[in-house]
Design an enzyme around this catalytic site. Structure first.
Site, mmCIF file in Angstrom:
data_model
loop_
_atom_site.group_PDB
_atom_site.id
_atom_site.type_symbol
_atom_site.label_atom_id
_atom_site.label_comp_id
_atom_site.label_asym_id
_atom_site.label_seq_id
_atom_site.Cartn_x
_atom_site.Cartn_y
_atom_site.Cartn_z
ATOM 1 N N HIS A 48 -15.501 -22.006 19.193
ATOM 2 C CA HIS A 48 -14.727 -21.898 17.918
ATOM 3 C C HIS A 48 -15.812 -22.672 16.891
ATOM 4 O O HIS A 48 -16.784 -23.488 17.332
ATOM 5 C CB HIS A 48 -13.639 -22.673 18.290
ATOM 6 C CG HIS A 48 -13.489 -24.058 18.477
ATOM 7 N ND1 HIS A 48 -14.018 -25.229 17.833
ATOM 8 C CD2 HIS A 48 -13.104 -24.485 19.542
ATOM 9 C CE1 HIS A 48 -13.931 -26.257 18.267
ATOM 10 N NE2 HIS A 48 -13.183 -25.774 19.465
ATOM 11 N N GLU A 55 -8.226 -24.888 25.828
ATOM 12 C CA GLU A 55 -9.337 -25.893 26.471
ATOM 13 C C GLU A 55 -8.747 -26.688 27.623
ATOM 14 O O GLU A 55 -7.299 -26.783 27.508
ATOM 15 C CB GLU A 55 -9.584 -26.877 25.240
ATOM 16 C CG GLU A 55 -10.558 -27.903 25.594
ATOM 17 C CD GLU A 55 -11.795 -27.448 26.125
ATOM 18 O OE1 GLU A 55 -11.831 -26.945 27.398
ATOM 19 O OE2 GLU A 55 -12.997 -27.580 25.475
#
Length: 220
Positions: free
Chosen positions: A13, A90
């Site tokens: 990201h 994550e």
């Protein structure tokens, strides 16, 4: 049964505020910075001519926002929306969510004579770093290596089972720093430096089939 093989483009990201502040943001979140938005736009331009039959991301806003930017820049008639899955998040850092990254890894590694994340990974592995952090967490809610991969194996299975994917497909996955490192450690056959974190907006490529996953490039 014919084995399907496809190309997985894993994009970290764009830069977030927690990235600037050097803070852990596993299941927690912070917005993309202006630089992060611009970086995602640059990555989108790099991948604009690649047709993606499917796209995936975690259900964190930083991943979803990056996916929207990258897919919005695509000019190859790709899928317009990603499949969003919590299994692709994550690592969960438990008590240390949002904490200073260097301080946290010191707390996790120092009792083992390893005061930095790089020290832990160099001597042991990223999986062991997860185990050390769970041990250090006063609530023991941070994910161990085994817990992390139980979740991520479900996420990888979701990708593999997508009806959109055919033999030879290109598939986009918007992911996270430690998640990319974990994939490279597990499937990179020891060819890549996993003490080097992937840059925001970087691309790591894997080939995926029913019976094998292999990293073909890292942090490009």
């Amino acid at each position: 049964m014919k084995i399907i093989k496809f190309n997985l483009y894993v994009v970290r990201h764009g830069q977030t505020y927690f990235n600037i502040y050097n803070r852990l943001q596993g299941w927690s979140n912070s917005p993309l910075t202006d630089k992060g938005i611009a970086g995602a736009e640059t990555t989108g331009k790099r991948l604009a001519d690649i047709h993606f039959d499917a796209a995936f991301c975690s259900n964190t806003t930083r991943a979803m926002d990056t996916a929207a930017i990258v897919l919005g820049a695509n000019e190859a008639d790709s899928v317009k929306e990603p499949v969003i899955s919590p299994n692709l998040r994550e690592e969960f850092y438990g008590y240390y969510e949002g904490n200073d990254m260097d301080q946290t890894w010191y707390v996790a590694g120092a009792p083992h004579g390893l005061p930095t994340f790089k020290d832990i990974v160099t001597k042991y592995s990223i999986n062991r770093a997860k185990d050390f952090l769970k041990e250090a967490d006063p609530f023991h809610q941070a994910e161990s290596g085994e817990e992390y991969w139980q979740r991520w194996d479900k996420g990888l299975a979701e990708i593999k089972s997508s009806p959109l994917i055919k033999d030879g497909s290109n598939v986009l996955l918007i992911s996270h720093g430690n998640a990319v490192l974990s994939l490279v450690e597990r499937f990179g056959e020891g060819k890549y430096d996993i003490t080097e974190r992937p840059a925001n907006g970087s691309v790591t490529q894997l080939t995926v089939s029913d019976d094998e996953i292999k990293v073909t490039s890292y942090n490009q």
